[in-house]
Design a protein around this motif. Sequence first.
Motif, PDB file in Angstrom:
ATOM      1  N   ASP A  23      56.846 -57.508 -70.998  1.00 23.07           N
ATOM      2  CA  ASP A  23      56.523 -58.753 -70.293  1.00 23.07           C
ATOM      3  C   ASP A  23      56.686 -58.633 -68.781  1.00 23.07           C
ATOM      4  O   ASP A  23      56.994 -59.613 -68.088  1.00 23.07           O
ATOM      5  CB  ASP A  23      57.372 -59.920 -70.811  1.00 23.07           C
ATOM      6  CG  ASP A  23      57.029 -60.275 -72.250  1.00 23.07           C
ATOM      7  OD1 ASP A  23      55.846 -60.117 -72.625  1.00 23.07           O
ATOM      8  OD2 ASP A  23      57.932 -60.696 -72.998  1.00 23.07           O
ATOM      9  N   GLU A  24      56.502 -57.416 -68.266  1.00 28.07           N
ATOM     10  CA  GLU A  24      56.448 -57.219 -66.814  1.00 28.07           C
ATOM     11  C   GLU A  24      54.988 -57.326 -66.390  1.00 28.07           C
ATOM     12  O   GLU A  24      54.091 -56.973 -67.146  1.00 28.07           O
ATOM     13  CB  GLU A  24      57.009 -55.846 -66.443  1.00 28.07           C
ATOM     14  CG  GLU A  24      58.467 -55.658 -66.843  1.00 28.07           C
ATOM     15  CD  GLU A  24      58.923 -54.216 -66.741  1.00 28.07           C
ATOM     16  OE1 GLU A  24      60.137 -53.976 -66.799  1.00 28.07           O
ATOM     17  OE2 GLU A  24      58.056 -53.325 -66.628  1.00 28.07           O
ATOM     18  N   PHE A  25      54.747 -57.809 -65.195  1.00 31.67           N
ATOM     19  CA  PHE A  25      53.375 -58.047 -64.767  1.00 31.67           C
ATOM     20  C   PHE A  25      52.988 -57.087 -63.643  1.00 31.67           C
ATOM     21  O   PHE A  25      53.780 -56.237 -63.225  1.00 31.67           O
ATOM     22  CB  PHE A  25      53.217 -59.501 -64.326  1.00 31.67           C
ATOM     23  CG  PHE A  25      53.502 -60.482 -65.425  1.00 31.67           C
ATOM     24  CD1 PHE A  25      52.559 -60.749 -66.411  1.00 31.67           C
ATOM     25  CD2 PHE A  25      54.738 -61.130 -65.508  1.00 31.67           C
ATOM     26  CE1 PHE A  25      52.822 -61.639 -67.444  1.00 31.67           C
ATOM     27  CE2 PHE A  25      55.022 -62.024 -66.538  1.00 31.67           C
ATOM     28  CZ  PHE A  25      54.056 -62.279 -67.503  1.00 31.67           C
ATOM     29  N   TYR A  26      51.779 -57.226 -63.173  1.00 33.67           N
ATOM     30  CA  TYR A  26      51.338 -56.435 -62.028  1.00 33.67           C
ATOM     31  C   TYR A  26      51.277 -57.336 -60.800  1.00 33.67           C
ATOM     32  O   TYR A  26      51.144 -58.557 -60.899  1.00 33.67           O
ATOM     33  CB  TYR A  26      49.981 -55.774 -62.286  1.00 33.67           C
ATOM     34  CG  TYR A  26      48.854 -56.711 -62.633  1.00 33.67           C
ATOM     35  CD1 TYR A  26      48.169 -57.418 -61.635  1.00 33.67           C
ATOM     36  CD2 TYR A  26      48.445 -56.891 -63.962  1.00 33.67           C
ATOM     37  CE1 TYR A  26      47.130 -58.275 -61.959  1.00 33.67           C
ATOM     38  CE2 TYR A  26      47.407 -57.747 -64.283  1.00 33.67           C
ATOM     39  CZ  TYR A  26      46.759 -58.440 -63.278  1.00 33.67           C
ATOM     40  OH  TYR A  26      45.734 -59.296 -63.581  1.00 33.67           O
ATOM     41  N   SER A  27      51.395 -56.708 -59.638  1.00 34.61           N
ATOM     42  CA  SER A  27      51.347 -57.426 -58.366  1.00 34.61           C
ATOM     43  C   SER A  27      50.334 -56.737 -57.465  1.00 34.61           C
ATOM     44  O   SER A  27      50.412 -55.510 -57.261  1.00 34.61           O
ATOM     45  CB  SER A  27      52.729 -57.423 -57.709  1.00 34.61           C
ATOM     46  OG  SER A  27      52.687 -58.064 -56.451  1.00 34.61           O
ATOM     47  N   LEU A  28      49.373 -57.505 -56.940  1.00 34.32           N
ATOM     48  CA  LEU A  28      48.275 -56.938 -56.154  1.00 34.32           C
ATOM     49  C   LEU A  28      48.433 -57.264 -54.670  1.00 34.32           C
ATOM     50  O   LEU A  28      48.722 -58.403 -54.306  1.00 34.32           O
ATOM     51  CB  LEU A  28      46.935 -57.480 -56.652  1.00 34.32           C
ATOM     52  CG  LEU A  28      46.601 -57.230 -58.126  1.00 34.32           C
ATOM     53  CD1 LEU A  28      45.293 -57.907 -58.495  1.00 34.32           C
ATOM     54  CD2 LEU A  28      46.531 -55.733 -58.417  1.00 34.32           C
ATOM     55  N   SER A  29      48.238 -56.244 -53.838  1.00 28.18           N
ATOM     56  CA  SER A  29      48.220 -56.466 -52.389  1.00 28.18           C
ATOM     57  C   SER A  29      46.911 -57.114 -51.980  1.00 28.18           C
ATOM     58  O   SER A  29      45.866 -56.906 -52.613  1.00 28.18           O
ATOM     59  CB  SER A  29      48.387 -55.134 -51.645  1.00 28.18           C
ATOM     60  OG  SER A  29      49.651 -54.560 -51.906  1.00 28.18           O
ATOM     61  N   GLU A  30      46.964 -57.880 -50.915  1.00 25.54           N
ATOM     62  CA  GLU A  30      45.770 -58.601 -50.477  1.00 25.54           C
ATOM     63  C   GLU A  30      44.832 -57.742 -49.644  1.00 25.54           C
ATOM     64  O   GLU A  30      43.651 -58.054 -49.531  1.00 25.54           O
ATOM     65  CB  GLU A  30      46.180 -59.831 -49.666  1.00 25.54           C
ATOM     66  CG  GLU A  30      46.932 -60.880 -50.495  1.00 25.54           C
ATOM     67  CD  GLU A  30      47.300 -62.094 -49.666  1.00 25.54           C
ATOM     68  OE1 GLU A  30      47.070 -62.064 -48.429  1.00 25.54           O
ATOM     69  OE2 GLU A  30      47.798 -63.075 -50.249  1.00 25.54           O
ATOM     70  N   LYS A  31      45.355 -56.670 -49.068  1.00 35.32           N
ATOM     71  CA  LYS A  31      44.502 -55.840 -48.209  1.00 35.32           C
ATOM     72  C   LYS A  31      45.080 -54.429 -48.097  1.00 35.32           C
ATOM     73  O   LYS A  31      46.278 -54.218 -48.365  1.00 35.32           O
ATOM     74  CB  LYS A  31      44.368 -56.460 -46.821  1.00 35.32           C
ATOM     75  CG  LYS A  31      45.700 -56.633 -46.094  1.00 35.32           C
ATOM     76  CD  LYS A  31      45.499 -57.300 -44.742  1.00 35.32           C
ATOM     77  CE  LYS A  31      46.845 -57.486 -44.027  1.00 35.32           C
ATOM     78  NZ  LYS A  31      46.664 -58.128 -42.708  1.00 35.32           N
ATOM     79  N   PRO A  32      44.272 -53.473 -47.672  1.00 36.41           N
ATOM     80  CA  PRO A  32      44.753 -52.099 -47.485  1.00 36.41           C
ATOM     81  C   PRO A  32      45.764 -52.010 -46.336  1.00 36.41           C
ATOM     82  O   PRO A  32      45.910 -52.935 -45.539  1.00 36.41           O
ATOM     83  CB  PRO A  32      43.478 -51.310 -47.164  1.00 36.41           C
ATOM     84  CG  PRO A  32      42.364 -52.150 -47.693  1.00 36.41           C
ATOM     85  CD  PRO A  32      42.815 -53.572 -47.528  1.00 36.41           C
ATOM     86  N   ILE A  33      46.445 -50.864 -46.263  1.00 36.37           N
ATOM     87  CA  ILE A  33      47.420 -50.596 -45.206  1.00 36.37           C
ATOM     88  C   ILE A  33      46.751 -49.783 -44.105  1.00 36.37           C
ATOM     89  O   ILE A  33      46.036 -48.813 -44.373  1.00 36.37           O
ATOM     90  CB  ILE A  33      48.622 -49.813 -45.768  1.00 36.37           C
ATOM     91  CG1 ILE A  33      49.341 -50.645 -46.828  1.00 36.37           C
ATOM     92  CG2 ILE A  33      49.582 -49.410 -44.662  1.00 36.37           C
ATOM     93  CD1 ILE A  33      50.455 -49.887 -47.507  1.00 36.37           C
ATOM     94  N   ASP A  34      46.985 -50.165 -42.859  1.00 36.24           N
ATOM     95  CA  ASP A  34      46.454 -49.431 -41.716  1.00 36.24           C
ATOM     96  C   ASP A  34      47.496 -48.417 -41.254  1.00 36.24           C
ATOM     97  O   ASP A  34      48.569 -48.797 -40.764  1.00 36.24           O
ATOM     98  CB  ASP A  34      46.111 -50.394 -40.580  1.00 36.24           C
ATOM     99  CG  ASP A  34      45.493 -49.686 -39.383  1.00 36.24           C
ATOM    100  OD1 ASP A  34      45.165 -48.475 -39.505  1.00 36.24           O
ATOM    101  OD2 ASP A  34      45.336 -50.330 -38.328  1.00 36.24           O
TER     102      ASP A  34
END
Length: 351
Positions: A23-34
């Motif tokens: 029951d662990e979820f995933y977490s998405l970044s909103e944008k790439p890293i510069d």
Amino acid sequence: MFYHQDAELDGLIIHRVGNKSQDEFYSLSEKPIDISFDLILPDLLKQYFLSPFSKLNEVYRFFHPNEELNLNEVYHFTKQFFEEKIGFQDYSEQVVKHLYEASTHPKIKPGEVYVVNLKNVQQEGEELNAVGIFKSENKETYLKVYPQNGGFELDYEQDAINVNKLDKGVIIINTESEEGYKVLVIDQTNQSEAVYWKDEFLQIRPRNDAFQQTGNFLKVYKNFVNEKLEDAFEMDKADKIDLLNRSMNYFKTKETFDNEEFQEEVLSNPKAISLFNDYKQEAEEDFDIAFQSNFSIANQAVKKMESTYKSILKLDKNFSVYVHGKRELIEKGFDDEKGMNYYKLYYENEK
């Protein structure tokens, strides 16, 4: 062989994925890293992401049990990205969502997932673009020593990542898409849950075609001659060159490789044959490759390896002798009066 020295990190985004069965979820970044502004970070990331692949010989391809490649999720999304039908952000999110669905074994660890757009990687002599998907699962604690007030202070950092220990990774090279791309994979997990990375998430199988078989065999044979044979036999450099030339001549004049034929025509000696068979078996285990007893010889792979088969006797700084064949026309000796080694060459015509 994979070379990354000239590679560029053209895009990097980090997500996190947990264990679905826990029951662990995933977490998405909103944008790439510069990272373009940093002078050190790109090289550290290249060391972390790409260096482990430089020793790999095995090349994989995507597949699907139904023989429909597009049903393979990673292949499908990667193909869309390479064909510019989806963007980098969308691609990375789709990959992580699929990885989450494949993370159902109760022992699979959560971790960060790095999706990287790569430019100018080299695989088998071709300069190509690629994407990399890497996962860090294991963290370490590091001590930090720094000068202060005429002495030294000690500190530490927990949950840090060792750039010399990549847990899991895959590099998908943008070539041969209809056959399932060229895929390089790393998985340092040796437990029962390890199969999910290759089998559930990626669904890949060894390419093992003529190019791979030809190149791998010639590499292993060259290393065997240069590293192993002299331990068992009294050999000089001319003997080694002769064995390398004989093997190269076999591959240049035959259309099909036959293991027994090769052993008889090239190695000839029963003890050398036995040593080579043991050496091949060790290579299979160390590099996760499988040698076939018979395979079609790929001329392109032969030409590529020919340049690495050295046939030059370098004698001090005075002479370089190119040896192309007929070992019996070269004699080695020692001159007691001069106190020096010598080679005697027999020939018919001088050009």
